[in-house]
Design an enzyme around this catalytic site. Structure first.
Site, PDB file in Angstrom:
ATOM      1  N   PRO A 104      50.269  -6.084  -8.038  1.00  0.00           N
ATOM      2  CA  PRO A 104      50.325  -5.063  -8.785  1.00  0.00           C
ATOM      3  C   PRO A 104      48.829  -4.729  -9.335  1.00  0.00           C
ATOM      4  O   PRO A 104      48.496  -3.720  -9.376  1.00  0.00           O
ATOM      5  CB  PRO A 104      50.856  -5.629 -10.630  1.00  0.00           C
ATOM      6  CG  PRO A 104      50.564  -7.200 -10.080  1.00  0.00           C
ATOM      7  CD  PRO A 104      51.032  -7.291  -8.521  1.00  0.00           C
ATOM      8  N   CYS A 105      48.179  -5.284  -7.323  1.00  0.00           N
ATOM      9  CA  CYS A 105      46.456  -5.174  -7.827  1.00  0.00           C
ATOM     10  C   CYS A 105      45.900  -3.465  -7.735  1.00  0.00           C
ATOM     11  O   CYS A 105      45.086  -2.766  -7.984  1.00  0.00           O
ATOM     12  CB  CYS A 105      46.369  -5.505  -6.671  1.00  0.00           C
ATOM     13  SG  CYS A 105      46.790  -5.855  -5.260  1.00  0.00           S
ATOM     14  N   LYS A 106      47.285  -2.282  -7.081  1.00  0.00           N
ATOM     15  CA  LYS A 106      47.023  -0.700  -6.998  1.00  0.00           C
ATOM     16  C   LYS A 106      47.579  -0.159  -8.463  1.00  0.00           C
ATOM     17  O   LYS A 106      47.762   0.568  -8.025  1.00  0.00           O
ATOM     18  CB  LYS A 106      47.052  -0.889  -6.011  1.00  0.00           C
ATOM     19  CG  LYS A 106      46.537  -1.375  -4.801  1.00  0.00           C
ATOM     20  CD  LYS A 106      44.922  -0.798  -4.909  1.00  0.00           C
ATOM     21  CE  LYS A 106      44.246  -1.126  -3.556  1.00  0.00           C
ATOM     22  NZ  LYS A 106      44.413  -0.841  -1.921  1.00  0.00           N
TER      23      LYS A 106
END
Lengths: 347, 304
Positions: free
Chosen positions: B254-256
């Site tokens: 989910p980092c982006k």
């Protein structure tokens, strides 16, 4: 036999009949189940081969082309207490029916190969039959979805061998479907009646009702299976008003799923009816829809249900493997579970 | 670890930053029901910032009839996002919507378009699947088989159906072992169980995929990657234990997610006028996920 009078659409020719075919259950075991089996094998089960109680779940078919499988996950191991309550709550929230099962986990591949599977199936079928005959299955229809699974966990290679059996009885006089055969509920009952029935059935399942129930067209309401006698009074005309409905995992438009097989046996043995209306409830996009549901009228054989009587036929129900043959399946989880392989992948 | 020490966010910022609070996650999740269902999961894995019975969303048994590579060649409609989102792809205006409604004819068309090379790929696939590593399965002493051979009430065994269809399909250049029995409209195909959890650290939803092959056996992670578009396969999709079920599952990191969500919602706002409602957040999110796993046919049900 009294002909249907309440709905003109349903002007069936109930003469000819052909053997009804049921789509066998398919098992789908989630990696979480195997991970938990491995954990228990190391922590608590050890070398014991005592049967374990497990619970699978299934949903009515949600897609026009793909049947719902009998799913096993980590929560399948919960026997009772908070974990089992949490599983039941999740199953209810997702409108999934419970299937009680027995896991026979053996210690070696050799044991797995030579395991007395005939006895496993016969035992499961025997329990199934006694619960039908005693009326227990009418109180709790999920007992009809009983299954057994024989497994071997090769923890050196993180491979899991397993073979499911969903017992049913092969009757000398099999269940038949009367003309005009299997068709959509809308086609059988007309749009208005069918849509009303689908909505009532949806509310029944969402309200936590059992996976099999009775639907009365005259009252437009759903009842538990135990209400059969009260609803029909053993009267054929009333029996025509009441349909046996069940959450059907099968997506095929031409036949129902395996769950109906034991239900039909229950109806034949307990209710002594020759003809039975059946609604196979399916819920595309999470709602039971009249177009997706099937309707059929069954011709049931005469079966005596003395509590002590032997099952009315030999047990069948071993799942076919990936090659479509009678044989076990294997899940190789080395890539996602083997600690040494995971360590080499980690960067 | 940081997740445990961080307080859950409380101030709404979905329109400005593309992130959601746990409360907003619940509101948006309710909007996906009943196609998706809320689950409570294990007591010991329950997160306190979410209601006990609404820890994550699931939808199961979602068909995935062809591989992402075939889809990409067929569709080619994705729009690359500009700016600092290198590598991320947004579902194109038609791309996202059509994924859901794409019917089998399209799948066949795509399959045909892919003829030569992928037929060979499908072949390799089959070889992989052929249980080569299972010791002596063939000389298995079968105790119950004869008994069941003539079970008149069992629907036709899949063997005959699958084999004849497989030939038929491979002649037409099918890319996968997805086969259909015309008599009873059953499709033999990969299926996925999907779930959406709330990631407290990134303040976004996170999607998890658990795949099964055409025979409902667990799909190894390597094969799951065949259903992820090339841009994401190696970069952002990893195999991790599911936070609520513990099962190893493929997940899109989910980092982006937040910047992509922000972009998508801005695009939606421009197209449809007005800021998207928080209820629609997960619908937009699923459109984004559709660009990562283009061939998994979960139902959007609603368009926004």
């Amino acid at each position: 036999m009294t002909r249907e009078t309440t709905a003109d659409v349903d002007d069936d020719d109930l003469g000819a009949a052909e053997v009804l075919r049921f789509e066998p259950w398919q098992s789908a075991v989630d990696p979480g189940f195997f991970a938990e089996l491995a954990r228990r094998k190391l922590d608590s089960i050890g070398l014991s081969e005592a049967p374990l109680r497990v619970t699978a779940t299934y949903a009515p078919a949600q897609h026009a082309l793909v049947s719902s499988p009998a799913s096993m996950a980590r929560a399948s191991f919960a026997e009772d207490g908070d974990d089992a309550a949490a599983r039941a709550a999740d199953a209810r929230a997702a409108t999934r029916a419970l299937m009680p099962g027995t896991l026979h986990n053996v210690n070696t591949f050799e044991r797995f190969k030579t395991f007395d599977r005939a006895r496993v199936l016969a035992d499961a079928a025997g329990a199934l039959w006694s619960q039908i005959a005693s009326g227990a299955a009418e109180e709790d229809p999920s007992l009809l979805n009983r299954f057994a699974v024989v497994a071997f966990a090769d923890l050196k290679r993180w491979s899991f061998y397993y073979w499911f059996a969903f017992p049913a009885m092969k009757l000398t006089d099999p269940v038949k479907v009367l003309n005009p055969g299997v068709r959509s509920l809308t086609a059988a009952w007309g749009e208005d009646v069918a849509v009303k029935a689908a909505a009532a059935c949806d509310a029944w399942l969402k309200g936590g009702g059992a996976f099999a129930w009775l639907y009365s067209r005259s009252t437009g309401a759903c009842y538990s299976l135990t209400a059969w006698k009260a609803l029909t009074g053993g009267n054929a005309a009333s029996a025509d008003d009441v349909a046996l409905a069940f959450a059907d995992a099968c997506c095929a438009k031409t036949h129902p799923g395996w769950a109906l097989r034991n239900l039909a046996l229950l109806a034949a043995a307990r209710w002594n009816v020759e003809r039975l209306r059946v609604v196979a409830a399916r819920s595309p996009a999470g709602r039971i829809s009249a177009d997706a549901c099937l309707h059929m009228t069954l011709a049931l054989p005469a079966i005596a249900a003395d509590a002590g009587a032997l099952p009315p036929g030999p047990a069948v129900g071993w799942e076919l493997n990936a090659k479509g043959r009678a044989g076990p399946r294997c899940a190789d989880l080395g890539a996602s579970m083997d600690p040494t392989r995971l360590a080499t992948q980690a960067v | 670890v940081a997740e445990q020490l961080m307080p859950a966010m409380t101030k709404s910022a979905f329109a400005e930053k593309g992130v959601v609070t746990p409360e907003e996650f619940i509101v948006a999740g309710d909007f996906l029901c009943p196609t998706w269902s809320w689950q409570g999961g294990d007591e010991k894995h329950a997160r306190s910032h979410l209601p006990r019975d609404k820890q994550f969303l699931v939808t199961r048994n979602v068909p995935c009839a062809m591989r992402a590579a075939a889809m990409e060649e067929y569709a080619g409609k994705e729009v690359h996002l500009d700016g600092d989102d290198e590598g991320w792809v947004a579902a194109g205006e038609s791309g996202g919507g059509e994924d859901a409604s794409r019917d089998d004819d399209d799948a066949d068309a795509a399959a045909k378009a892919k003829a030569g090379g992928s037929a060979a790929a499908a072949k390799r696939d089959d070889d992989d699947d052929s249980d080569g590593d299972i010791p002596d399965m063939d000389d298995f002493v079968d105790l119950g088989a004869e008994e069941e051979e003539d079970d008149a009430s069992a629907a036709a065994p899949r063997r005959g159906i699958a084999d004849s269809d497989a030939e038929l399909f491979s002649a037409a250049g099918a890319t996968t072992a997805a086969t259909k029995n015309p008599a009873d409209n059953i499709l033999k195909t990969r299926t996925y169980d999907l779930s959406i959890t709330y990631d407290k650290y990134y303040q976004t939803p996170r999607v998890w995929l658990s795949g099964y092959d055409e025979h409902r056996s667990v799909l190894p992670p390597k094969k799951t990657l065949e259903d992820v578009s090339a841009e994401h396969a190696k970069k952002t999709v990893t195999i991790d234990p599911h936070p609520h079920t513990g099962a190893p599952a493929a997940s899109i990191h989910p980092c982006k997610h937040a910047p992509v969500m922000k972009k998508l919602m801005d695009a939606t706002a421009r197209a449809g006028g007005g800021t998207p409602k928080v209820e629609h957040y997960l619908l937009v999110f699923l459109k984004f996920i559709a660009s990562v796993v283009p061939t998994i046919e979960y139902d959007y049900t609603l368009s926004i």
